[in-house]
Design an enzyme around this catalytic site. Structure first.
Site, PDB file in Angstrom:
ATOM      1  CB  THR A 258      -0.973  -0.004   1.193  1.00 26.01           C
ATOM      2  OG1 THR A 258      -0.247  -0.215   2.410  1.00 26.01           O
ATOM      3  CG2 THR A 258      -2.020  -1.098   1.039  1.00 26.01           C
TER       4      THR A 258
ATOM      5  CE  LYS B 286       0.569  -3.371   3.450  1.00 25.31           C
ATOM      6  NZ  LYS B 286      -0.086  -2.365   4.381  1.00 25.31           N
TER       7      LYS B 286
ATOM      8  CB  THR C   4      -1.068  -1.848   8.800  1.00 25.64           C
ATOM      9  OG1 THR C   4      -1.952  -1.108   9.539  1.00 25.64           O
ATOM     10  CG2 THR C   4      -1.802  -2.656   7.775  1.00 25.64           C
TER      11      THR C   4
ATOM     12  CD  GLU D  60       2.251   5.260   6.319  1.00 29.02           C
ATOM     13  OE1 GLU D  60       1.487   4.488   5.717  1.00 29.02           O
ATOM     14  OE2 GLU D  60       1.875   5.988   7.256  1.00 29.02           O
TER      15      GLU D  60
ATOM     16  CG  ASN E  96      -0.499   8.483   7.785  1.00 33.33           C
ATOM     17  OD1 ASN E  96      -1.155   7.471   7.617  1.00 33.33           O
ATOM     18  ND2 ASN E  96       0.821   8.471   7.879  1.00 33.33           N
TER      19      ASN E  96
ATOM     20  CB  THR F 251      -8.769  12.789  -0.089  1.00 35.64           C
ATOM     21  OG1 THR F 251      -7.634  13.267   0.633  1.00 35.64           O
ATOM     22  CG2 THR F 251      -9.956  12.732   0.829  1.00 35.64           C
TER      23      THR F 251
END
Length: 405
Positions: A157, A183, A194, A278, A400, A405
């Site tokens: 992702t 992942k 996650t 991230e 994040n 969106t």
């Protein structure tokens, strides 16, 4: 026998598994978002799941299927781009529909198809899109490094790169292989963290034997990492054993060797997940020493690793040891501050709970490296814990702030 991460052309392929990937239109990018592993008939399984009380539909279905099949799995189906979480009964029905459709194509029971999902929460799973792509997914199966690489990329992702690790060992006249694919880049925090992690081996084992070694390996790897303090609704670690090597896990020497390489592969994947967090610029190896017991050491590590003030200081390579000390103090452990010492790199920056003289520029340079070490001594006992964690940057906020969106 040491585990290693590797590029696609160096991937080890355990016997008994075939891999493929396809596009089902779940990702706005148009990248592959559907992945399949077909396992041979003798394959056994064990799994660990998130501790979050909000649980995604595929976890509900996967748990029930493992119980119904008594730990037998013939196929793994993963979609990315949609978590199928907070989707109510329709989400569970959608996951079941995918398992039935794939089971029909492979001529196996739906209870032997294990589902996983990852992506945005609260969006209905476009089940028709997925089912329509299953024939192409099945037709593309291959037991090759390319198939494995395609699978690893399709489950990503916000990951910037696929995460793979593998190891092998000799047992008498046979070679046992272990492959790990993961992942994860955000919502990383015990328990688990996650993450989707899939482990494939050709050792022969009963589901209960797999569960024992898997739990031990996870405790020392995936449950000792933290990026942002959030535990996902979809976390899954699945271990599949085809038995193709003919080496039984009940053999004591084989079990010892397998346990060692499983720990190594899980640790490698955990490190890759943290390094690819991230917005991460700095990975911190956080060592808690001289704790009264291992749970106390981990409690302190989790608190320090989850402190926003500490993590933002690390983002700026600021040797602000006071923030670390304050986090230790609120960890829920009855610690005497006079027993706490903190090291950044090879420098002591806090002795017996108070300031001591150190070279701030040197400490800054140590934290400015891509990877650095912080050691906290509690002077309460002989137990220790090592935690992998990261800084928290403006880039993490950017990623994040507009994820959906």
């Amino acid at each position: 026998m040491k585990a290693r991460g590797f590029p696609a052309d160096k991937i080890c392929v355990p016997g008994g598994f075939r891999f493929s990937a396809a596009r089902a239109g779940l990702k706005a990018s148009g990248r592959p978002d559907l992945a399949l592993v077909e396992a041979c008939p003798a394959t056994t399984a064990a799994a660990l799941f998130t501790k979050n009380h909000v649980v995604a539909a595929p976890l509900v279905v996967g748990r029930a299927s493992l119980a119904a099949s008594r730990g037998r799995v013939r196929a793994l189906i993963v979609n990315s781009g949609n978590a199928n979480c907070a989707t109510g009964k329709p989400g569970i029905k959608a996951s079941q529909q995918v398992c039935r459709a794939l089971g029909d194509l492979l001529s196996v029971s739906a209870s032997q198809v294990f589902p996983s999902s990852t992506g945005i929460i609260g969006v209905p799973l476009p089940v028709d899109n997925i089912i329509s792509r299953l024939p192409a997914l099945v037709a593309a199966r291959e037991a090759t490094p390319r198939g494995i690489s395609d699978f690893a990329q399709a489950i990503m992702t916000t990951d910037t790169r696929p995460k793979l690790a593998g190891a092998e060992f000799r047992s008498e006249k046979a070679t046992v292989k272990l492959l790990g694919i993961a992942k994860g880049a955000g919502m990383i925090h015990p328990q688990l963290a996650t993450m989707l992690v899939y482990l494939f081996t050709d050792v022969a084992a009963a589901p209960a034997e797999l569960k024992t070694v898997l739990r031990d390996a996870c405790d020392e790897s995936f449950n000792c990492i933290s990026i942002d303090g959030d535990t996902s609704t979809n976390d899954t670690v699945l271990l599949l054993a085809s038995g193709r090597s003919g080496v039984p896990l009940k053999n004591f020497r084989a079990r010892e060797k397998f346990s060692t390489v499983l720990h190594q592969v899980c640790q490698s994947l955990a490190e890759q997940i943290v390094s690819d967090g991230e917005g991460v610029r700095h990975v911190i190896r956080l060592s808690i020493e001289q704790a009264r017991n291992s749970e106390e050491a981990r409690r302190v590590a989790r608190t320090v690793a989850g402190s926003l003030l500490v993590k933002t200081a690390w983002a700026g390579a600021d040797p602000n040891w006071g923030r670390i000390l304050a986090a230790v103090g609120r960890a829920g452990v009855a610690i005497n501050p006079s027993g706490i010492s903190i090291m950044i790199g090879d420098q002591l920056v806090c002795r017996s709970g108070v300031a001591c003289s150190f070279d701030e520029q040197r400490a800054h340079r140590a934290l400015a490296r891509p990877s650095s070490e912080i050691r906290i001594r509690l002077r309460r006992g002989r137990s220790s814990a090592v935690f992998l964690t990261t800084d928290l940057t403006a880039e993490y906020v950017r990623i994040n702030a507009d994820y959906s969106t």
